[in-house]
Write an enzyme that holds these catalytic residues in place. Structure first.
Site, PDB file in Angstrom:
ATOM      1  N   HIS A   1       0.856  -1.189   0.000  1.00 62.86           N
ATOM      2  CA  HIS A   1       0.000   0.000   0.000  1.00 62.86           C
ATOM      3  C   HIS A   1       0.893   1.240   0.000  1.00 62.86           C
ATOM      4  CE1 HIS A   1       1.000   0.220   4.264  1.00 62.86           C
ATOM      5  NE2 HIS A   1       0.494  -0.985   4.444  1.00 62.86           N
TER       6      HIS A   1
ATOM      7  N   GLY B   1       1.843   3.213   2.221  1.00 65.29           N
ATOM      8  CA  GLY B   1       2.832   3.253   3.296  1.00 65.29           C
ATOM      9  C   GLY B   1       4.117   2.559   2.879  1.00 65.29           C
ATOM     10  N   HIS B   2       3.992   1.361   2.298  1.00 62.20           N
ATOM     11  CA  HIS B   2       5.172   0.644   1.798  1.00 62.20           C
ATOM     12  C   HIS B   2       5.885   1.460   0.716  1.00 62.20           C
ATOM     13  CE1 HIS B   2       2.704  -3.048   3.010  1.00 62.20           C
ATOM     14  NE2 HIS B   2       3.781  -3.132   3.753  1.00 62.20           N
TER      15      HIS B   2
ATOM     16  N   GLN C   1       6.288 -15.974  12.209  1.00 55.27           N
ATOM     17  CA  GLN C   1       5.805 -14.892  13.082  1.00 55.27           C
ATOM     18  C   GLN C   1       4.288 -14.915  13.258  1.00 55.27           C
ATOM     19  OE1 GLN C   1       7.504 -11.888  10.300  1.00 55.27           O
ATOM     20  NE2 GLN C   1       5.671 -10.675  10.761  1.00 55.27           N
TER      21      GLN C   1
ATOM     22  N   SER D   1      -1.732  -4.060   5.239  1.00 56.94           N
ATOM     23  CA  SER D   1      -2.071  -5.097   4.260  1.00 56.94           C
ATOM     24  C   SER D   1      -3.363  -5.799   4.640  1.00 56.94           C
ATOM     25  CB  SER D   1      -0.932  -6.113   4.161  1.00 56.94           C
ATOM     26  OG  SER D   1       0.265  -5.466   3.762  1.00 56.94           O
TER      27      SER D   1
END
Length: 282
Positions: free
Chosen positions: A34, A36-37, A61, A188
């Site tokens: 998105h 932000g990435h 994780q 995400s």
């Protein structure tokens, strides 16, 4: 645009194209990219000779198998988004085998207690998985600078501690949270929300801002009670935790200290989709 699925091919390319003066910027992600990435990629491009992004949904994780199964995987779409920033960015999209070589398990880390707060309480083993994959990726890419979003502020602090403890030669750079028009932190996982859920999720950022205002005059306990009450009567959202913590140690704030910096952290479920956010309080 070059997309590498094997670490040996990426490392060969980097070796052939890096001079002594080259710097490598690295953006590790789990894909479903998105804005932000993309902002992290832009930052890396501004400050480095070469930029690498990894797209890898790291199984170690996830403490919830269902969450791992449903995590969005959109590699082709991600590559198209990266091209809009620069076709020179190198993409590393490995298999689990390429990263873990048949041993898909986490190394255990001591992050001086950072791992025991908030996310660590509710997602056992999560930060061992984060530390394990980040260290492996750093060893593969050998970056000069690595970029992480502040939405995962606890993770950012954990990665900084990993670099300190493992004596890794990489500079960790935290970058501001990107938000939707209604304030929802870009994630995400937002791809799994319906339009109504995404719209109503503005309550998260609104409540965090209200908490920030209250923190000026109220105790941490009173602010926490206010946030709990704000979500109690909302049937769409289930509050997992709200925490006011010292930015440096991530320990819960019991009594305010003027010389310390505090941050609010929140995790909320929307129909089993988990959303987190954070905001600086002073």
């Amino acid at each position: 645009m070059l997309v590498f699925n094997k670490k040996v091919d990426l490392q060969t390319h980097l070796k052939q194209n890096c001079s002594n003066n080259s710097t490598i910027g690295f953006v590790p992600t789990m894909g479903a990219l998105h804005k932000g990435h993309l902002s992290l990629l832009k930052k890396s491009l501004e400050n480095n000779t070469i930029t690498v992004i990894s797209i890898f949904v790291n199984p170690t994780q996830f403490n919830n198998p269902e969450d791992l199964k449903k995590y969005p995987r959109t590699l082709e779409n991600d590559v198209e988004k990266i091209k809009t920033i620069s076709k020179e960015i190198l993409v590393y999209a490995p298999s689990v085998e390429d990263i873990y070589e048949g041993k898909t398990k986490s190394q255990h880390y001591n992050f001086d207690g950072l791992e025991n707060q908030m996310e660590g309480k509710f997602r056992p083993g999560h930060f061992d998985g984060v530390g394990t994959v980040v260290k492996k990726l750093f060893e593969i890419v050998n970056p000069t600078n690595a970029y992480f979003g502040e939405k995962d502020f606890q993770q950012l602090q954990i990665v900084k501690k990993l670099v300190e403890k493992e004596k890794l030669a990489v500079n960790i750079i935290g970058c501001p949270i990107y938000r939707e028009a209604n304030g929802l932190a870009m994630s995400s996982r937002n791809e799994r929300l319906t339009e109504e859920q995404k719209d109503k999720a503005s309550i998260i950022y609104k409540t965090m801002n209200d908490a920030k205002k209250l923190f000026g005059t109220k105790s941490a306990k009173e602010v926490s009670e206010f946030v709990t009450k704000a979500f109690k009567n909302n049937t769409m959202f289930e509050l997992e935790y709200f925490e006011i913590a010292d930015e440096a140690t991530l320990l819960t704030c019991k009594r305010k200290n003027k010389i310390k910096r505090y941050r609010a952290f929140i995790a909320v479920f929307v129909n089993k989709i988990r959303l987190i956010d954070t905001i600086s309080l002073n």
